[in-house]
Design a protein around this motif. Structure first.
Motif, mmCIF file in Angstrom:
data_model
loop_
_atom_site.group_PDB
_atom_site.id
_atom_site.type_symbol
_atom_site.label_atom_id
_atom_site.label_comp_id
_atom_site.label_asym_id
_atom_site.label_seq_id
_atom_site.Cartn_x
_atom_site.Cartn_y
_atom_site.Cartn_z
ATOM 1 N N ALA A 1 0.833 -1.200 0.000
ATOM 2 C CA ALA A 1 0.000 0.000 0.000
ATOM 3 C C ALA A 1 0.869 1.252 0.000
ATOM 4 C CB ALA A 1 -0.918 -0.005 1.221
ATOM 5 N N ARG A 2 0.468 2.230 -0.806
ATOM 6 C CA ARG A 2 1.236 3.460 -0.944
ATOM 7 C C ARG A 2 0.455 4.629 -0.362
ATOM 8 N NH1 ARG A 2 2.723 2.286 -7.336
ATOM 9 N NH2 ARG A 2 3.555 0.183 -6.973
ATOM 10 N N PRO A 3 1.130 5.556 0.257
ATOM 11 C CA PRO A 3 0.434 6.716 0.833
ATOM 12 C C PRO A 3 -0.051 7.664 -0.252
ATOM 13 C CG PRO A 3 2.807 6.972 1.016
ATOM 14 C CD PRO A 3 2.588 5.595 0.461
ATOM 15 N N HIS B 1 -6.802 5.306 -4.476
ATOM 16 C CA HIS B 1 -7.293 4.997 -5.816
ATOM 17 C C HIS B 1 -8.810 4.906 -5.828
ATOM 18 C CE1 HIS B 1 -3.744 3.388 -8.434
ATOM 19 N NE2 HIS B 1 -3.605 4.642 -8.077
ATOM 20 N N LEU B 2 -9.390 4.351 -4.759
ATOM 21 C CA LEU B 2 -10.841 4.251 -4.659
ATOM 22 C C LEU B 2 -11.304 4.911 -3.380
ATOM 23 C CD1 LEU B 2 -13.609 3.097 -5.628
ATOM 24 C CD2 LEU B 2 -13.126 1.102 -4.200
ATOM 25 N N GLN C 1 -6.038 2.319 -0.880
ATOM 26 C CA GLN C 1 -4.843 2.995 -1.384
ATOM 27 C C GLN C 1 -4.278 2.240 -2.586
ATOM 28 O OE1 GLN C 1 -5.515 5.843 0.933
ATOM 29 N NE2 GLN C 1 -3.492 5.966 -0.035
ATOM 30 N N PRO C 2 -3.494 2.912 -3.417
ATOM 31 C CA PRO C 2 -2.813 2.193 -4.498
ATOM 32 C C PRO C 2 -1.897 1.120 -3.909
ATOM 33 C CG PRO C 2 -1.951 4.432 -4.234
ATOM 34 C CD PRO C 2 -3.192 4.348 -3.426
ATOM 35 N N GLY C 3 -1.976 -0.090 -4.451
ATOM 36 C CA GLY C 3 -1.163 -1.198 -3.952
ATOM 37 C C GLY C 3 -1.728 -1.889 -2.730
ATOM 38 N N GLU C 4 -2.880 -1.429 -2.224
ATOM 39 C CA GLU C 4 -3.475 -2.029 -1.031
ATOM 40 C C GLU C 4 -4.508 -3.073 -1.437
ATOM 41 O OE1 GLU C 4 -5.354 -0.564 3.235
ATOM 42 O OE2 GLU C 4 -5.808 0.593 1.437
ATOM 43 N N VAL C 5 -4.597 -4.140 -0.632
ATOM 44 C CA VAL C 5 -5.602 -5.191 -0.830
ATOM 45 C C VAL C 5 -6.538 -5.166 0.366
ATOM 46 C CG1 VAL C 5 -6.031 -7.635 -1.244
ATOM 47 C CG2 VAL C 5 -3.923 -6.588 -2.090
ATOM 48 N N VAL C 6 -7.812 -4.881 0.106
ATOM 49 C CA VAL C 6 -8.812 -4.783 1.171
ATOM 50 C C VAL C 6 -9.866 -5.865 0.948
ATOM 51 C CG1 VAL C 6 -10.640 -3.347 2.181
ATOM 52 C CG2 VAL C 6 -8.444 -2.325 1.539
ATOM 53 N N VAL D 1 -0.647 -7.566 -9.333
ATOM 54 C CA VAL D 1 -1.238 -6.256 -9.644
ATOM 55 C C VAL D 1 -1.039 -5.261 -8.510
ATOM 56 C CG1 VAL D 1 -2.916 -7.247 -11.236
ATOM 57 C CG2 VAL D 1 -3.543 -6.937 -8.839
ATOM 58 N N ARG D 2 -0.993 -5.739 -7.271
ATOM 59 C CA ARG D 2 -0.777 -4.783 -6.178
ATOM 60 C C ARG D 2 0.638 -4.211 -6.231
ATOM 61 N NH1 ARG D 2 1.978 -6.463 -1.650
ATOM 62 N NH2 ARG D 2 2.580 -8.658 -1.618
ATOM 63 N N GLU D 3 1.584 -5.026 -6.679
ATOM 64 C CA GLU D 3 2.951 -4.521 -6.825
ATOM 65 C C GLU D 3 3.022 -3.420 -7.876
ATOM 66 O OE1 GLU D 3 5.546 -5.071 -5.117
ATOM 67 O OE2 GLU D 3 5.021 -6.840 -3.913
ATOM 68 N N GLN D 4 2.102 -3.478 -8.836
ATOM 69 C CA GLN D 4 2.062 -2.456 -9.882
ATOM 70 C C GLN D 4 1.287 -1.207 -9.449
ATOM 71 O OE1 GLN D 4 0.375 -4.410 -13.294
ATOM 72 N NE2 GLN D 4 1.863 -6.108 -13.220
ATOM 73 N N GLY D 5 0.709 -1.253 -8.236
ATOM 74 C CA GLY D 5 0.004 -0.092 -7.720
ATOM 75 C C GLY D 5 -1.503 -0.147 -7.843
ATOM 76 N N THR D 6 -2.050 -1.257 -8.321
ATOM 77 C CA THR D 6 -3.502 -1.387 -8.420
ATOM 78 C C THR D 6 -4.112 -1.558 -7.033
ATOM 79 O OG1 THR D 6 -3.295 -2.438 -10.591
ATOM 80 C CG2 THR D 6 -5.383 -2.750 -9.420
ATOM 81 N N ALA D 7 -5.214 -0.886 -6.789
ATOM 82 C CA ALA D 7 -5.971 -1.093 -5.557
ATOM 83 C C ALA D 7 -6.905 -2.283 -5.759
ATOM 84 C CB ALA D 7 -6.775 0.153 -5.213
ATOM 85 N N VAL D 8 -6.940 -3.187 -4.791
ATOM 86 C CA VAL D 8 -7.692 -4.432 -4.947
ATOM 87 C C VAL D 8 -8.704 -4.585 -3.815
ATOM 88 C CG1 VAL D 8 -7.558 -6.951 -5.145
ATOM 89 C CG2 VAL D 8 -5.697 -5.523 -6.053
ATOM 90 N N ILE D 9 -9.929 -4.978 -4.174
ATOM 91 C CA ILE D 9 -10.948 -5.356 -3.197
ATOM 92 C C ILE D 9 -11.310 -6.820 -3.441
ATOM 93 C CG2 ILE D 9 -13.335 -5.049 -2.437
ATOM 94 C CD1 ILE D 9 -13.127 -2.132 -3.010
ATOM 95 N N ILE D 10 -11.238 -7.632 -2.394
ATOM 96 C CA ILE D 10 -11.645 -9.033 -2.473
ATOM 97 C C ILE D 10 -12.895 -9.198 -1.625
ATOM 98 C CG2 ILE D 10 -11.018 -11.428 -1.986
ATOM 99 C CD1 ILE D 10 -8.103 -10.670 -2.353
#
Length: 499
Positions: free
Chosen positions: A254-256, A260-261, A280-285, A443-452
């Motif tokens: 996760a990046r400060p 992203h969402l 956040q970008p790179g965060e998985v929630v 994808v999180r390493e690339q900065g994508t924000a992910v929701i599972i």
């Protein structure tokens, strides 16, 4: 008195899958007995067997000491047991009386329906069970609570003295739950037995005398509720308390900065209300909860499958418009919860399915360069280890795991800033699960924000945070390193809110 229900050594197999493995349950006459367990524990299969919808491969079922009737004798089943489901089966366009005696109305000597007799007998039944509803009222005018009580009255009208209640409080408010419980206690006093199935474990301690736990298709424990502490009940449901060590060891990507969402005050009538969250970008929630929690409805609103009534959604500071095309244009990719009906077109090839959200990348003026499209599909096949003969193979001919990989490829095709995954590993094999979840790390390493969004705990291990929903609201948040015991306790409403 013989037990209202006695089910012994039930076994049910569907091909290689064992849905019940020697399960047993006994309900005493006039008892309220709870059946609990996580998804996949075998509860639904058990209910199907004891209501005559399925025949067990092994084992026996009896009611009040009498063997269960033949599967084809539906009237005998209705007089033995009735199931009242979470979603009412009452037909809104009919009156209460018409619903109660649907397809079995009293007829006159001339063969015509004797409506006066139907109304009179319906009102007598409602009065006998102290249900404050008028027989001539239109069902569409009833509250959720009243429709539920009419469902119960209809079940009792067949002569059944065993009622199965499947998530009966999911759509009721606090006062409605209190009134329902009061009526259930009254029914017990009149000799009616209840099998109570609920994800809200606190309710079990309020209304039930006995609780049975199923786990992994097996009977785990039956105990008086007063003798089973809540923590022991949760342990029985989850097995040995487990710490998500994989989440502990992983360093968050996760990046400060600007999320992203950003979801603010999102609401949809009857499903969820005033939900706010950020990723956040790179965060998985992760977002989890029981079937009636509102988690799926929230996720489908975020990706544009449902229209919100209130609140806002922004991606990288830009408002997201209504509908799926607007969500895709804003940078949201998603894997729907039902891949077969929502995720792909079975007769189209892997290439067409994997790229259907980005046709503009492969041509202009409505023409597609098939070589460019197939080259993109080949990359997706390699990156996701899709077992297919090539881009032209119909997705409907692939295994479930490979179908899900194609759906994932489509979600990634537009290089989304936000990736929403709903039950991403449902019905896939172990290796496919590993591949799909490894995509999350990539994808999180690339900065994508992910929701599972999932109620499978294994799906939530990669998450930096897990949010818990109950009855349409976010009620708790757990950082990486959560234990199954604590998370399940929150999902089932056994802990105080800690958001």
């Amino acid at each position: 008195m013989p037990p209202a229900l006695e089910a012994r050594d039930l076994v049910k197999r569907y091909g290689p899958t064992t849905a019940l493995d020697g399960a047993h349950l006994v309900i005493a006459d006039g008892e309220a007995h709870a059946l609990v367990g996580r998804n996949g524990a075998g509860k639904s299969t058990f209910v199907q067997i004891v209501t005559g919808l399925q025949t067990p491969d092994e084992g026996t079922v009896s009611f009040a000491g009498r063997p269960a009737p033949a599967v084809s004798d539906r009237n005998a089943w209705r007089s033995s047991v009735a199931c009242v489901y979470q979603h009412s089966t009452i037909i809104p366009s009919l009156t209460v009386a018409e619903n109660v005696f649907l397809n079995r109305q009293r007829r006159s000597n001339g063969g015509l329906i004797a409506w006066s007799a139907v109304k009179r007998e319906s009102q007598e039944l409602l009065d006998a069970w102290d249900i404050p509803v008028r027989a001539e009222a239109m069902a569409s005018e009833l509250s959720v609570e009243q429709r539920q009580m009419v469902d119960i009255a209809r079940a009792l009208s067949f002569g059944a003295r065993l009622i199965i209640l499947d998530e009966p409080t999911a759509q009721l408010d606090a006062r409605g739950i209190e009134r329902l419980f009061s009526r259930l206690r009254d029914l017990q006093g009149r000799g009616v037995s209840v099998l109570f199935i609920s994800h809200h474990l606190q309710e079990i301690y309020e209304i039930c005398q006995t609780v049975t736990v199923f786990r992994d298709a097996r009977h785990i424990v039956t105990s008086p509720v007063t003798a089973l502490p809540k923590s022991d009940l949760i342990d029985a449901m989850t097995g040995e308390a487990h710490i998500a060590t994989a989440a502990d060891e992983r360093v968050s990507a996760a990046r400060p900065g600007e999320p992203h969402l950003l979801v603010t005050g999102l609401g949809r009538a009857g499903e969820f209300d005033d939900v706010s969250l950020h990723v956040q970008p790179g965060e998985v929630v992760g977002i989890t909860g029981s079937a009636s929690s509102g988690r799926i409805e929230l996720a489908e609103c975020i990706v544009g499958l449902r229209q919100q009534d209130s609140g806002t959604r922004t991606v990288r500071g830009r408002d997201v418009g209504a509908g799926v095309p607007a969500a895709l244009a804003a940078g949201i990719g998603f894997v729907p919860r039902d891949r077969r009906h929502e995720g792909f077109v079975p007769l189209l090839g892997v290439g067409e399915n994997a790229t259907m959200t980005v046709p503009q990348r492969f041509g202009r003026f409505g023409f597609i360069d098939l070589r460019r499209r197939d080259a993109s599909a080949h990359r997706a096949i390699a990156d996701l280890s899709i077992k297919a003969t090539g881009p032209e193979q119909p997705v409907g001919s692939l295994s479930g795991g490979n179908q899900q990989k194609v759906v994932m490829a489509r979600a990634l095709a537009n290089d989304p800033d936000v990736l929403v995954l709903m039950h991403p590993t449902a019905g896939v094999d172990v290796r496919s699960k590993q591949t799909l979840m490894s995509v999350v790390d990539g994808v999180r390493e690339q900065g994508t924000a992910v929701i599972i969004v999932s109620d499978e705990l294994e799906d939530l291990y990669p998450c930096d945070r897990v949010l818990v929903m109950r009855q349409g609201s976010l009620v708790a948040s757990f950082d990486a390193g959560w234990s199954e015991h604590d998370l399940v306790a929150s999902i089932e409403g056994m802990e105080q809110e800690n958001v």
